[in-house]
Design an enzyme around this catalytic site. Structure first.
Site, PDB file in Angstrom:
ATOM      1  N   GLN A 109       0.833  -1.204   0.000  1.00 34.60           N
ATOM      2  CA  GLN A 109       0.000   0.000   0.000  1.00 34.60           C
ATOM      3  C   GLN A 109       0.869   1.255   0.000  1.00 34.60           C
ATOM      4  O   GLN A 109       1.315   1.726   1.042  1.00 34.60           O
ATOM      5  CB  GLN A 109      -0.949   0.011   1.196  1.00 34.60           C
ATOM      6  CG  GLN A 109      -1.923   1.163   1.097  1.00 34.60           C
ATOM      7  CD  GLN A 109      -2.977   1.133   2.174  1.00 34.60           C
ATOM      8  OE1 GLN A 109      -2.917   0.375   3.127  1.00 34.60           O
ATOM      9  NE2 GLN A 109      -3.956   1.999   2.025  1.00 34.60           N
ATOM     10  N   PHE A 110       1.068   1.828  -1.183  1.00 28.94           N
ATOM     11  CA  PHE A 110       1.895   3.027  -1.305  1.00 28.94           C
ATOM     12  C   PHE A 110       1.268   4.235  -0.625  1.00 28.94           C
ATOM     13  O   PHE A 110       1.959   5.185  -0.269  1.00 28.94           O
ATOM     14  CB  PHE A 110       2.214   3.338  -2.777  1.00 28.94           C
ATOM     15  CG  PHE A 110       1.081   3.960  -3.535  1.00 28.94           C
ATOM     16  CD1 PHE A 110       0.986   5.345  -3.627  1.00 28.94           C
ATOM     17  CD2 PHE A 110       0.116   3.177  -4.156  1.00 28.94           C
ATOM     18  CE1 PHE A 110      -0.049   5.932  -4.329  1.00 28.94           C
ATOM     19  CE2 PHE A 110      -0.921   3.759  -4.857  1.00 28.94           C
ATOM     20  CZ  PHE A 110      -1.010   5.145  -4.943  1.00 28.94           C
ATOM     21  N   THR A 111      -0.047   4.215  -0.416  1.00 26.58           N
ATOM     22  CA  THR A 111      -0.708   5.378   0.187  1.00 26.58           C
ATOM     23  C   THR A 111      -0.321   5.586   1.651  1.00 26.58           C
ATOM     24  O   THR A 111      -0.670   6.617   2.235  1.00 26.58           O
ATOM     25  CB  THR A 111      -2.247   5.290   0.069  1.00 26.58           C
ATOM     26  OG1 THR A 111      -2.713   4.130   0.750  1.00 26.58           O
ATOM     27  CG2 THR A 111      -2.667   5.253  -1.400  1.00 26.58           C
TER      28      THR A 111
END
Length: 179
Positions: A109-111
């Site tokens: 999850q890059f967020t």
């Protein structure tokens, strides 16, 4: 090679398509992040199809920055596997995921690198480049599979739907700079 982060120029050392180090002025450090949720069940779907499902264990959101490497990942994995956040017979959080034969659901999850300092639209420039992040995510998955019998995953870069029952609730945010 230079990379811009926080509107600051950082020097990146690359060797054989692997990032070896990132040196940024002004004390800017980029860190690996795990958001660990103790669950009774969790699953992840892509396009309405469940691609990963676990029972009792951890659902882990994984964020990788460009400065992360296998050494950082190894430390994070060791801490993840060793965390004693399951209850023993006295109700104390004293048991690890191995002690309870728990399972892992690992989701990239890059967020987790959202920077909301300016305006209302988050910036994700602190997240690792997709190629680098995917290689390190795959490395983390394979290393976890050596320790835990059931490790399920999301699909890197896909739009996913994650469902879980958080037991407790019990959620830990683990940053590599805290190890």
């Amino acid at each position: 090679m230079w990379y811009i982060t926080h509107a600051v120029k950082c020097n990146i050392s690359v060797e054989r398509d692997k990032i070896r180090s990132i040196i940024c002025p002004s004390g800017i450090d980029l860190i690996m992040k795990f958001v660990i949720q103790r669950v009774t069940e969790a699953n992840v779907s892509v396009d309405g199809k469940v691609i990963g499902s676990i029972g009792k264990g951890y659902m882990v959101l994984i964020g990788v920055s460009n400065s992360d490497d296998e050494t950082v990942a190894d430390k994070m994995i060791k801490k993840l596997i060793g965390l004693r956040i399951f209850s023993d017979e006295d109700g104390k959080t004293n048991l690890s995921i191995k002690d309870v034969n728990g399972e892992l659901l690992l989701i990239s999850q890059f967020t987790l690198y959202a920077n909301c300092k300016k305006g209302n639209r988050p910036s994700f420039i602190e997240a690792g480049a997709p190629d680098h992040a995917e290689k390190l995510y795959d490395y983390i998955v394979e290393k976890c599979r050596l320790e835990i019998p059931k490790v399920e995953t999301g699909s890197f870069g896909a739009h996913m739907t994650v469902s879980l029952t958080n037991q407790g609730p019990f959620t830990i945010v683990l940053d590599s700079d805290q190890l």
